[in-house]
Design a protein around this motif. Structure first.
Motif, PDB file in Angstrom:
ATOM      1  N   UNK A   1     -41.120  -2.929  43.628  1.00 14.94           N
ATOM      2  CA  UNK A   1     -42.530  -3.310  43.730  1.00 14.94           C
ATOM      3  C   UNK A   1     -43.158  -3.406  42.359  1.00 14.94           C
ATOM      4  N   UNK A   2     -42.906  -2.398  41.519  1.00 17.86           N
ATOM      5  CA  UNK A   2     -43.460  -2.406  40.171  1.00 17.86           C
ATOM      6  C   UNK A   2     -42.868  -3.536  39.342  1.00 17.86           C
ATOM      7  N   UNK A   3     -41.583  -3.806  39.525  1.00 23.02           N
ATOM      8  CA  UNK A   3     -40.936  -4.891  38.786  1.00 23.02           C
ATOM      9  C   UNK A   3     -41.523  -6.242  39.167  1.00 23.02           C
ATOM     10  N   UNK A   4     -41.703  -6.485  40.473  1.00 25.38           N
ATOM     11  CA  UNK A   4     -42.309  -7.746  40.916  1.00 25.38           C
ATOM     12  C   UNK A   4     -43.742  -7.866  40.412  1.00 25.38           C
ATOM     13  N   UNK A   5     -44.484  -6.765  40.411  1.00 26.41           N
ATOM     14  CA  UNK A   5     -45.876  -6.789  39.953  1.00 26.41           C
ATOM     15  C   UNK A   5     -45.948  -7.146  38.475  1.00 26.41           C
ATOM     16  N   UNK A   6     -45.111  -6.522  37.662  1.00 28.61           N
ATOM     17  CA  UNK A   6     -45.118  -6.785  36.223  1.00 28.61           C
ATOM     18  C   UNK A   6     -44.640  -8.203  35.933  1.00 28.61           C
ATOM     19  N   UNK A   7     -43.567  -8.611  36.593  1.00 28.99           N
ATOM     20  CA  UNK A   7     -43.012  -9.952  36.354  1.00 28.99           C
ATOM     21  C   UNK A   7     -44.005 -11.039  36.745  1.00 28.99           C
ATOM     22  N   UNK A   8     -44.649 -10.858  37.890  1.00 30.34           N
ATOM     23  CA  UNK A   8     -45.641 -11.848  38.336  1.00 30.34           C
ATOM     24  C   UNK A   8     -46.838 -11.883  37.390  1.00 30.34           C
ATOM     25  N   UNK A   9     -47.287 -10.722  36.949  1.00 28.37           N
ATOM     26  CA  UNK A   9     -48.431 -10.666  36.033  1.00 28.37           C
ATOM     27  C   UNK A   9     -48.115 -11.385  34.727  1.00 28.37           C
ATOM     28  N   UNK A  10     -46.949 -11.121  34.157  1.00 22.30           N
ATOM     29  CA  UNK A  10     -46.576 -11.771  32.904  1.00 22.30           C
ATOM     30  C   UNK A  10     -46.459 -13.278  33.086  1.00 22.30           C
ATOM     31  N   UNK A  11     -45.826 -13.691  34.187  1.00 21.32           N
ATOM     32  CA  UNK A  11     -45.615 -15.121  34.427  1.00 21.32           C
ATOM     33  C   UNK A  11     -46.931 -15.872  34.526  1.00 21.32           C
ATOM     34  N   UNK A  12     -47.869 -15.349  35.302  1.00 21.77           N
ATOM     35  CA  UNK A  12     -49.120 -16.074  35.490  1.00 21.77           C
ATOM     36  C   UNK A  12     -50.085 -15.865  34.328  1.00 21.77           C
ATOM     37  N   UNK A  13     -49.878 -14.847  33.530  1.00 23.08           N
ATOM     38  CA  UNK A  13     -50.644 -14.741  32.287  1.00 23.08           C
ATOM     39  C   UNK A  13     -50.174 -15.805  31.299  1.00 23.08           C
ATOM     40  N   UNK A  14     -48.885 -16.077  31.268  1.00 28.46           N
ATOM     41  CA  UNK A  14     -48.379 -17.182  30.451  1.00 28.46           C
ATOM     42  C   UNK A  14     -48.970 -18.505  30.919  1.00 28.46           C
ATOM     43  N   UNK A  15     -49.035 -18.669  32.234  1.00 32.78           N
ATOM     44  CA  UNK A  15     -49.643 -19.876  32.793  1.00 32.78           C
ATOM     45  C   UNK A  15     -51.121 -19.952  32.431  1.00 32.78           C
ATOM     46  N   UNK A  16     -51.820 -18.814  32.489  1.00 35.18           N
ATOM     47  CA  UNK A  16     -53.225 -18.791  32.114  1.00 35.18           C
ATOM     48  C   UNK A  16     -53.425 -19.083  30.643  1.00 35.18           C
ATOM     49  N   UNK A  17     -52.501 -18.637  29.798  1.00 41.35           N
ATOM     50  CA  UNK A  17     -52.568 -18.939  28.369  1.00 41.35           C
ATOM     51  C   UNK A  17     -52.534 -20.452  28.152  1.00 41.35           C
ATOM     52  N   UNK A  18     -51.663 -21.141  28.880  1.00 43.66           N
ATOM     53  CA  UNK A  18     -51.578 -22.605  28.781  1.00 43.66           C
ATOM     54  C   UNK A  18     -52.891 -23.240  29.219  1.00 43.66           C
ATOM     55  N   UNK A  19     -53.466 -22.733  30.303  1.00 41.55           N
ATOM     56  CA  UNK A  19     -54.736 -23.283  30.792  1.00 41.55           C
ATOM     57  C   UNK A  19     -55.837 -23.062  29.762  1.00 41.55           C
ATOM     58  N   UNK A  20     -55.855 -21.895  29.133  1.00 41.27           N
ATOM     59  CA  UNK A  20     -56.868 -21.616  28.124  1.00 41.27           C
ATOM     60  C   UNK A  20     -56.771 -22.540  26.928  1.00 41.27           C
ATOM     61  N   UNK A  21     -55.553 -22.901  26.538  1.00 40.70           N
ATOM     62  CA  UNK A  21     -55.378 -23.856  25.440  1.00 40.70           C
ATOM     63  C   UNK A  21     -55.770 -25.260  25.884  1.00 40.70           C
ATOM     64  N   UNK A  22     -55.411 -25.612  27.109  1.00 39.53           N
ATOM     65  CA  UNK A  22     -55.699 -26.955  27.628  1.00 39.53           C
ATOM     66  C   UNK A  22     -57.185 -27.187  27.850  1.00 39.53           C
ATOM     67  N   UNK A  23     -57.913 -26.173  28.297  1.00 30.90           N
ATOM     68  CA  UNK A  23     -59.331 -26.337  28.657  1.00 30.90           C
ATOM     69  C   UNK A  23     -60.163 -26.663  27.425  1.00 30.90           C
ATOM     70  N   UNK A  24     -61.036 -27.634  27.578  1.00 24.89           N
ATOM     71  CA  UNK A  24     -61.978 -27.976  26.513  1.00 24.89           C
ATOM     72  C   UNK A  24     -63.419 -27.729  26.944  1.00 24.89           C
ATOM     73  N   UNK A  25     -63.584 -26.935  27.993  1.00 26.85           N
ATOM     74  CA  UNK A  25     -64.914 -26.560  28.467  1.00 26.85           C
ATOM     75  C   UNK A  25     -64.805 -25.352  29.376  1.00 26.85           C
ATOM     76  N   UNK A  26     -65.909 -24.613  29.518  1.00 25.18           N
ATOM     77  CA  UNK A  26     -65.873 -23.391  30.320  1.00 25.18           C
ATOM     78  C   UNK A  26     -65.541 -23.676  31.773  1.00 25.18           C
ATOM     79  N   UNK A  27     -66.025 -24.801  32.281  1.00 25.19           N
ATOM     80  CA  UNK A  27     -65.790 -25.092  33.698  1.00 25.19           C
ATOM     81  C   UNK A  27     -64.322 -25.324  34.006  1.00 25.19           C
ATOM     82  N   UNK A  28     -63.563 -25.822  33.032  1.00 26.79           N
ATOM     83  CA  UNK A  28     -62.145 -26.096  33.276  1.00 26.79           C
ATOM     84  C   UNK A  28     -61.326 -24.810  33.399  1.00 26.79           C
TER      85      UNK A  28
END
Length: 253
Positions: A139-166
């Motif tokens: 359970x802890x392994x899945x929680x950590x792995x999922x958190x890291x994976x989607x934080x990486x995805x969020x990092x990409x979104x933060x770089x891609x976004x050119x406005x707060x709404x995005x």
């Protein structure tokens, strides 16, 4: 490895989380608690068991995953977008720190906040429903792995976004619907055969299924496939971040 730089970025991002506890921790915990009250206690008491598990307990992993996915993306995307918006990103890029170390600092802090949030929601859910965790380490392994994976995805979104709404488009318009349709509140075996096959194209199904297996030992898809799909998505996110720093996409312009 520049551990001082990683520590500085990590502590700065964590300090921002402690300054905004109502938004980063209290708000998602309260929202998830309302789900437990409505679906777990009120409606769940009138529903039949699923795979021998009470409905209130069955939805616990799905609700935790719903909060972790959305908060992971939001935390990581806001963490990298804020320096872009303020112009301080150029100080980070010009400092003696590599792209790998930058990602560790920002993503590590965002993932830490998501894991803490997931654990708080997990313990809070015991106030509303009774359940046990069959495989706590998985359970802890899945929680950590999922958190890291989607934080990486969020990092990409933060770089891609050119406005707060995005920053909110992907979590609200894509991730949240996929989570609701990914078996968070039901087993995909309850769907007609055609829709069961369609649902397998939803990547969140594998995350929720693997996480639920760690709780109760039951899953809609193979645990190995769930783990493999999570790792594949992580590798895709890492490849995207490598390309961003390689080309300077929306970082240097």
């Amino acid at each position: 490895m520049n551990f001082y730089a990683i520590k500085a970025i990590y502590l700065f991002e964590m300090a921002r989380a402690w300054r905004t506890l109502l938004q980063s921790i209290a708000s998602p915990v309260i929202s998830t608690s309302l789900y437990f009250i409505v679906f777990g206690s009120a409606i769940g008491s009138r529903m039949a068991q699923i795979d021998g598990i009470s409905y209130g307990a069955y939805i616990v992993p799905g609700l935790i995953m719903l909060s972790v996915l959305t908060e992971s993306i939001s935390n990581a995307s806001f963490g990298i977008y804020m320096p872009k918006w303020a112009g301080t990103i150029y100080e980070v890029l010009s400092a003696p720190i590599s792209a790998f170390e930058i990602v560790i600092g920002y993503v590590g802090a965002a993932a830490s906040k998501s894991v803490i949030l997931g654990l708080i929601i997990m313990f809070t859910s015991w106030l509303f429903v009774d359940y046990t965790i069959v495989h706590p380490w998985w359970m802890l392994a899945f929680l950590i792995l999922t958190s890291i994976t989607f934080c990486l995805f969020g990092f990409i979104i933060g770089v891609w976004a050119d406005g707060w709404e995005k920053l909110q488009i992907v979590p609200i318009m894509i991730v949240t619907p996929l989570t609701f349709l990914g078996g968070s509140f039901y087993s995909i075996s309850m769907l007609p055969p055609f829709w069961q096959k369609v649902t397998l194209f939803n990547p969140v199904v594998y995350l929720v299924s693997g996480f639920r297996w760690s709780f109760y030992g039951v899953s809609d898809v193979s645990v190995g496939i769930s783990l493999g799909m999570t790792l594949v998505f992580m590798l895709l996110c890492l490849a995207g971040i490598w390309w961003i720093f390689r080309t300077g996409y929306r970082l240097k312009t």
